[in-house]
Motif scaffolding. Structure first.
Motif, PDB file in Angstrom:
ATOM      1  N   ALA A 243       4.422   4.639   8.088  1.00 17.24           N
ATOM      2  CA  ALA A 243       3.875   5.745   7.297  1.00 17.24           C
ATOM      3  C   ALA A 243       4.691   6.080   6.049  1.00 17.24           C
ATOM      4  O   ALA A 243       4.158   6.663   5.102  1.00 17.24           O
ATOM      5  CB  ALA A 243       3.725   6.982   8.178  1.00 17.24           C
ATOM      6  N   SER A 244       5.963   5.692   6.015  1.00 17.52           N
ATOM      7  CA  SER A 244       6.753   5.942   4.802  1.00 17.52           C
ATOM      8  C   SER A 244       6.114   5.260   3.592  1.00 17.52           C
ATOM      9  O   SER A 244       6.238   5.732   2.465  1.00 17.52           O
ATOM     10  CB  SER A 244       8.187   5.421   4.964  1.00 17.52           C
ATOM     11  OG  SER A 244       8.831   6.111   6.008  1.00 17.52           O
ATOM     12  N   SER A 245       5.426   4.135   3.846  1.00 12.95           N
ATOM     13  CA  SER A 245       4.892   3.368   2.721  1.00 12.95           C
ATOM     14  C   SER A 245       3.669   4.028   2.081  1.00 12.95           C
ATOM     15  O   SER A 245       3.271   3.647   0.987  1.00 12.95           O
ATOM     16  CB  SER A 245       4.577   1.926   3.141  1.00 12.95           C
ATOM     17  OG  SER A 245       3.551   1.916   4.111  1.00 12.95           O
ATOM     18  N   LYS A 251       7.832  12.614   3.514  1.00  8.08           N
ATOM     19  CA  LYS A 251       7.837  13.599   4.597  1.00  8.08           C
ATOM     20  C   LYS A 251       6.619  14.506   4.758  1.00  8.08           C
ATOM     21  O   LYS A 251       6.313  14.899   5.866  1.00  8.08           O
ATOM     22  CB  LYS A 251       9.103  14.443   4.553  1.00  8.08           C
ATOM     23  CG  LYS A 251       9.278  15.322   3.340  1.00  8.08           C
ATOM     24  CD  LYS A 251      10.439  16.301   3.633  1.00  8.08           C
ATOM     25  CE  LYS A 251      10.604  17.313   2.552  1.00  8.08           C
ATOM     26  NZ  LYS A 251      11.473  16.836   1.454  1.00  8.08           N
ATOM     27  N   SER A 252       5.897  14.827   3.693  1.00  7.20           N
ATOM     28  CA  SER A 252       4.875  15.857   3.922  1.00  7.20           C
ATOM     29  C   SER A 252       3.468  15.503   3.440  1.00  7.20           C
ATOM     30  O   SER A 252       2.521  16.220   3.774  1.00  7.20           O
ATOM     31  CB  SER A 252       5.321  17.174   3.302  1.00  7.20           C
ATOM     32  OG  SER A 252       5.485  17.002   1.921  1.00  7.20           O
ATOM     33  N   THR A 253       3.313  14.444   2.670  1.00  4.60           N
ATOM     34  CA  THR A 253       1.943  14.063   2.290  1.00  4.60           C
ATOM     35  C   THR A 253       1.700  12.598   2.603  1.00  4.60           C
ATOM     36  O   THR A 253       2.608  11.760   2.479  1.00  4.60           O
ATOM     37  CB  THR A 253       1.655  14.253   0.783  1.00  4.60           C
ATOM     38  OG1 THR A 253       2.664  13.556   0.053  1.00  4.60           O
ATOM     39  CG2 THR A 253       1.639  15.695   0.394  1.00  4.60           C
ATOM     40  N   TYR A 254       0.475  12.325   3.005  1.00  4.88           N
ATOM     41  CA  TYR A 254       0.102  10.975   3.427  1.00  4.88           C
ATOM     42  C   TYR A 254      -1.144  10.543   2.679  1.00  4.88           C
ATOM     43  O   TYR A 254      -2.218  11.095   2.866  1.00  4.88           O
ATOM     44  CB  TYR A 254      -0.099  10.946   4.948  1.00  4.88           C
ATOM     45  CG  TYR A 254       1.205  11.241   5.665  1.00  4.88           C
ATOM     46  CD1 TYR A 254       2.107  10.215   5.924  1.00  4.88           C
ATOM     47  CD2 TYR A 254       1.561  12.540   6.014  1.00  4.88           C
ATOM     48  CE1 TYR A 254       3.324  10.470   6.537  1.00  4.88           C
ATOM     49  CE2 TYR A 254       2.778  12.811   6.628  1.00  4.88           C
ATOM     50  CZ  TYR A 254       3.650  11.768   6.885  1.00  4.88           C
ATOM     51  OH  TYR A 254       4.857  12.016   7.470  1.00  4.88           O
ATOM     52  N   THR A 265      -1.972  16.202   4.975  1.00  7.65           N
ATOM     53  CA  THR A 265      -0.696  16.874   5.227  1.00  7.65           C
ATOM     54  C   THR A 265      -0.082  16.252   6.480  1.00  7.65           C
ATOM     55  O   THR A 265      -0.743  15.502   7.202  1.00  7.65           O
ATOM     56  CB  THR A 265      -0.912  18.371   5.514  1.00  7.65           C
ATOM     57  OG1 THR A 265      -1.706  18.474   6.702  1.00  7.65           O
ATOM     58  CG2 THR A 265      -1.620  19.065   4.358  1.00  7.65           C
ATOM     59  N   SER A 266       1.178  16.607   6.749  1.00  6.79           N
ATOM     60  CA  SER A 266       1.828  16.114   7.949  1.00  6.79           C
ATOM     61  C   SER A 266       1.032  16.517   9.182  1.00  6.79           C
ATOM     62  O   SER A 266       0.795  15.715  10.092  1.00  6.79           O
ATOM     63  CB  SER A 266       3.251  16.664   8.023  1.00  6.79           C
ATOM     64  OG  SER A 266       3.816  16.352   9.258  1.00  6.79           O
ATOM     65  N   GLY A 292      11.184  10.863   6.655  1.00  9.63           N
ATOM     66  CA  GLY A 292      11.775  12.189   6.471  1.00  9.63           C
ATOM     67  C   GLY A 292      11.067  13.276   7.267  1.00  9.63           C
ATOM     68  O   GLY A 292      11.487  14.438   7.262  1.00  9.63           O
ATOM     69  N   ASP A 293      10.003  12.896   7.953  1.00 12.96           N
ATOM     70  CA  ASP A 293       9.163  13.888   8.644  1.00 12.96           C
ATOM     71  C   ASP A 293       9.604  14.050  10.105  1.00 12.96           C
ATOM     72  O   ASP A 293       8.844  13.795  11.037  1.00 12.96           O
ATOM     73  CB  ASP A 293       7.696  13.442   8.561  1.00 12.96           C
ATOM     74  CG  ASP A 293       6.714  14.561   8.904  1.00 12.96           C
ATOM     75  OD1 ASP A 293       7.182  15.643   9.327  1.00 12.96           O
ATOM     76  OD2 ASP A 293       5.502  14.336   8.762  1.00 12.96           O
TER      77      ASP A 293
END
Ligand code: PGA
Ligand code: ZN
Length: 422
Positions: A243-245, A251-254, A265-266, A292-293
């Motif tokens: 998910a980092s990619s 950390k907070s948006t996807y 949002t997370s 970071g999440d």
């Protein structure tokens, strides 16, 4: 005792340079090891030293790391017994002197570390899995076969990086492997029949352009059934969304290509993962959230950690420091183990010890850039975690590991064990 060390710049499975190290002992034993390389790397991984000379390999040359092996590391460790792995690894960490192996390079250090392990095993006349795992090392890992690639490993429209088939309902490794290899072939036929591309991604899984992330899951479940297996009881699913990619701030948006109302949002990402786990036969989910999440990770683990293995890869980077924090904060319940994220065999084993002590599982893993080196196959048997992730049933860099596991199973004969347990 170590008599000589040599190193060489070779190519990995993506055609980028990597490091191969040769160790020679006074008794004439010679061993070698090659270092893998990731694409979706965690921010806190040990540093892979590149030359940054744009006239060679687009800056990706590793001549500096090679020189660090032969000119800086070798003179210090020649004369030490190869069995003194912890001493040698400690010495290299001190020689480097940084937090993250930025000076000598984790690629230089790990190459030596792995080659030393092999040399010690060979000089005792033992296979690597036996040397590292002792006489009790007889359990073959359940493979998570990455049959559909997306994210940073393929140029297609699928957000999640890895869709893996996991043979949980079989009595032997070879039967489990056969089932997922047959599923791989069934998937190829299915994709073909729908006019979809059957070219493969970095880890050997297919990389079709699909209409949604769900469609990837649906087509794999169909392939499992077509191959004659029961989704869920014979073959389950495992995901690595990496998910980092697709999280710009980590950390907070996807930012999923297929989410209709813009970035998630997370909280929405957590809900989406929980929904998928309720809808599909998923036994393991790696990096469901960005590195970071930590709060999102803890929330997912609390909500579905009882039924699903929540594996931390980019968030823990095989680093005992982050794993300890994760255990304290109930951030996950499993760790992805990659030797080159931390950079020595000793520290990797320390990371695994922490998982065991916490009652967490761990999955031994390849990198998306690999070589023909099969170290992790032996390592997975030795560490007795019962799980390995090493790509698909294509590309020799992936299949080499499966073939080594088949060989170990064959050598173990009646003593070989295989079962799914998390
Ligand atoms: P990488 O991918 O080797 O590109 O980091 C593997 C993974 O994310 O598990
Ligand atoms: Zn991952």
């Amino acid at each position: 005792r170590i008599a000589a060390i040599d190193a060489l710049e070779i190519l990995d499975s993506r055609g980028n340079p990597t490091v191969r190290v040769f160790v020679e002992l006074e008794n004439g034993i010679r061993s070698c090891a090659s270092v893998p390389s990731g694409a979706s790397t965690g921010e806190n991984e040990a540093i892979e030293l590149r030359d940054n000379n744009s006239t060679r390999y687009n800056g990706k040359g590793v001549r500096t790391a090679v020189d660090n092996v032969t000119k800086i590391i070798a003179p210090e460790i020649i004369g030490i017994k190869a069995e003194d792995q912890a001493v040698i690894d400690r010495l290299m960490i001190e020689l480097d002197g940084s937090e993250n192996k930025a000076n000598l390079g984790a690629n230089a250090i790990l190459g030596v570390s792995m080659a030393v392990t092999r040399a010690a095993a060979e000089s005792l006349g033992m296979p690597l899995y036996r040397y590292l795992g002792g006489s009790g090392a007889c359990r073959l890992p359940v493979p998570m076969m990455n049959i559909l690639n997306g994210g940073a490993h393929a140029d297609n429209s699928v957000d999640f990086q890895e869709y893996m088939a996991v043979p949980i309902g079989f009595d032997t490794f070879s039967e489990g492997l056969r089932a997922i290899a047959e599923t791989f072939h069934a998937l190829k036929k299915l994709l073909n029949s729908r006019g979809l591309a059957t070219g493969v991604g970095d880890e050997g899984g297919f990389a079709p352009n699909l209409g949604s992330n769900e469609e990837a899951m649906e087509v794999i479940l169909e392939a499992i059934a077509k191959a004659g297996y029961q989704p869920g009881s014979d073959i389950a699913m495992s995901l690595d969304s990496a998910a980092s990619s697709f999280s710009p701030d980590l950390k907070s948006t996807y930012d999923l290509q297929w989410s209709k109302g813009g970035a998630l949002t997370s909280q929405q990402m957590v809900d989406l993962v929980c929904k998928w786990v309720a809808d599909y036969p998923i036994v393991s989910w790696e990096d469901p959230l960005a590195e970071g999440d930590w709060d999102g990770f803890a929330q997912i683990t609390e909500r579905i950690g009882n039924t699903v293995q929540i594996v931390g890869d980019d968030i823990f980077v095989t680093n005992p420091r982050y794993i300890k924090q994760g255990v304290d904060w109930l951030t996950a319940n499993s760790v992805l183990i990659k030797l080159n994220q931390i950079g020595t065999v000793t520290e990797t084993i320390e990371a695994i010890r922490l998982c065991r002590d916490a009652g967490w599982t761990y999955v031994i893993s390849h990198r998306s850039g690999e070589t023909e080196d099969t170290f992790i196959a032996d390592f997975a048997v030795a560490m007795d975690g019962g799980q390995i992730k090493t790509g698909s049933a294509s590309r020799s860099d992936r299949v080499a590991k499966y073939n080594r596991l088949l060989e170990i199973e064959h050598h173990l004969g009646q003593d070989a064990r295989y079962y799914w347990k998390r």
